[in-house]
Scaffold this motif. Structure first.
Motif, short mmCIF file in Angstrom:
data_model
loop_
_atom_site.label_atom_id
_atom_site.label_comp_id
_atom_site.label_asym_id
_atom_site.label_seq_id
_atom_site.Cartn_x
_atom_site.Cartn_y
_atom_site.Cartn_z
N GLN A 1 1.11 -1.23 0.08
CA GLN A 1 0.00 -0.02 0.10
C GLN A 1 0.60 1.22 0.12
O GLN A 1 0.66 2.07 -0.65
CB GLN A 1 -0.86 -0.05 1.26
CG GLN A 1 -1.90 -0.93 1.08
CD GLN A 1 -2.94 -1.18 2.20
OE1 GLN A 1 -3.15 0.07 2.93
NE2 GLN A 1 -3.93 -1.92 2.31
N ILE A 2 2.04 1.26 0.82
CA ILE A 2 2.88 2.47 0.89
C ILE A 2 3.48 2.65 -0.85
O ILE A 2 3.52 3.83 -0.93
CB ILE A 2 3.87 2.37 1.95
CG1 ILE A 2 3.37 2.27 3.32
CG2 ILE A 2 4.99 3.23 1.75
CD1 ILE A 2 4.20 1.74 4.36
N VAL A 3 4.07 1.45 -1.30
CA VAL A 3 4.91 1.84 -2.63
C VAL A 3 3.56 2.21 -3.56
O VAL A 3 3.86 3.21 -4.36
CB VAL A 3 5.48 0.48 -3.13
CG1 VAL A 3 6.69 0.11 -2.13
CG2 VAL A 3 4.69 -0.47 -3.16
N VAL A 4 2.50 1.81 -3.49
CA VAL A 4 1.38 2.29 -4.46
C VAL A 4 1.26 3.94 -4.12
O VAL A 4 0.98 4.53 -5.14
CB VAL A 4 0.11 1.35 -4.36
CG1 VAL A 4 -0.92 1.96 -4.95
CG2 VAL A 4 0.65 0.28 -4.91
N SER A 5 0.85 3.95 -2.85
CA SER A 5 0.45 5.59 -2.42
C SER A 5 1.63 6.38 -2.88
O SER A 5 1.23 7.79 -2.88
CB SER A 5 0.00 5.44 -1.13
OG SER A 5 0.83 5.30 -0.41
N GLU A 6 2.91 5.91 -2.79
CA GLU A 6 4.15 6.84 -3.01
C GLU A 6 4.25 7.15 -4.55
O GLU A 6 4.98 7.70 -4.93
CB GLU A 6 5.17 6.25 -2.29
CG GLU A 6 5.07 6.67 -0.73
CD GLU A 6 6.28 6.25 0.04
OE1 GLU A 6 7.15 5.61 -0.73
OE2 GLU A 6 6.30 6.49 1.09
N GLY A 7 3.58 6.32 -5.58
CA GLY A 7 3.50 6.48 -6.58
C GLY A 7 4.87 5.70 -7.36
O GLY A 7 5.39 6.21 -8.37
N LEU A 8 5.25 4.60 -6.60
CA LEU A 8 6.42 4.11 -7.12
C LEU A 8 5.93 2.56 -8.03
O LEU A 8 6.77 2.11 -8.68
CB LEU A 8 7.16 3.39 -5.97
CG LEU A 8 7.56 4.30 -4.82
CD1 LEU A 8 8.27 3.77 -3.97
CD2 LEU A 8 8.44 5.30 -5.48
N VAL A 9 4.63 2.65 -8.41
CA VAL A 9 4.11 1.44 -9.25
C VAL A 9 3.43 2.03 -10.42
O VAL A 9 2.75 2.83 -10.69
CB VAL A 9 3.22 0.66 -8.50
CG1 VAL A 9 2.63 -0.39 -9.31
CG2 VAL A 9 3.77 0.01 -7.34
N LYS A 10 4.15 1.49 -11.46
CA LYS A 10 3.49 1.99 -12.99
C LYS A 10 2.40 0.57 -13.44
O LYS A 10 2.65 -0.59 -13.18
CB LYS A 10 4.36 1.89 -13.89
CG LYS A 10 5.11 3.32 -13.77
CD LYS A 10 6.12 3.51 -15.00
CE LYS A 10 6.92 4.67 -14.89
NZ LYS A 10 7.70 4.97 -16.01
N TYR A 11 1.31 1.34 -13.88
CA TYR A 11 0.23 0.23 -14.53
C TYR A 11 0.16 0.45 -15.90
O TYR A 11 -0.23 1.61 -16.27
CB TYR A 11 -1.06 0.21 -13.77
CG TYR A 11 -2.05 -0.21 -14.12
CD1 TYR A 11 -2.37 -1.49 -14.35
CD2 TYR A 11 -3.11 0.38 -15.00
CE1 TYR A 11 -3.44 -2.29 -14.80
CE2 TYR A 11 -4.27 -0.19 -15.43
CZ TYR A 11 -4.53 -1.52 -15.34
OH TYR A 11 -5.61 -2.30 -15.79
N ASN A 12 0.64 -0.39 -16.67
CA ASN A 12 0.47 -0.20 -18.26
C ASN A 12 1.16 1.03 -18.62
O ASN A 12 0.77 1.57 -19.55
CB ASN A 12 -0.86 -0.21 -18.76
CG ASN A 12 -1.63 -1.67 -18.49
OD1 ASN A 12 -0.74 -2.88 -18.61
ND2 ASN A 12 -2.75 -1.72 -18.43
N GLY A 13 2.24 1.49 -18.12
CA GLY A 13 3.26 2.35 -18.29
C GLY A 13 2.93 3.70 -17.62
O GLY A 13 3.50 4.72 -17.94
N THR A 14 1.79 3.83 -16.84
CA THR A 14 1.58 5.01 -16.30
C THR A 14 1.43 4.78 -14.70
O THR A 14 0.83 3.78 -14.23
CB THR A 14 0.14 5.46 -16.58
OG1 THR A 14 0.12 5.51 -18.13
CG2 THR A 14 -0.31 6.76 -16.09
#
Length: 68
Positions: A30-43
């Motif tokens: 949840q932390i890495v997603v909320s910090e914008g560290l994960v890309k979904y289909n390039g975004t």
């Protein structure tokens, strides 16, 4: 590159990160997603409950997950 075999219609992003051992806990995911560290289909995607489906590509920590 990690190929993840989907069982069912979708997998929540948080569970996918745990299932592929890129994070050790749901809280860390949840932390890495909320910090914008994960890309979904390039975004960059901030949705914790994102439904990842076949042919989606997730990028995190220099690694790619392809859902098959």
């Amino acid at each position: 590159m990690i190929e993840f075999q989907l069982q069912g219609e979708y997998i929540p992003l948080i569970q996918l990160l745990k299932a592929t051992n890129l994070v050790s806990t749901g809280g860390e995911a949840q932390i890495v997603v909320s910090e914008g560290l994960v890309k979904y289909n390039g975004t960059v995607d901030y949705r914790k409950r994102l439904k990842v489906k076949q042919r989606d590509v997730i990028e995190f920590d220099g690694k790619k997950i392809i859902v098959i």
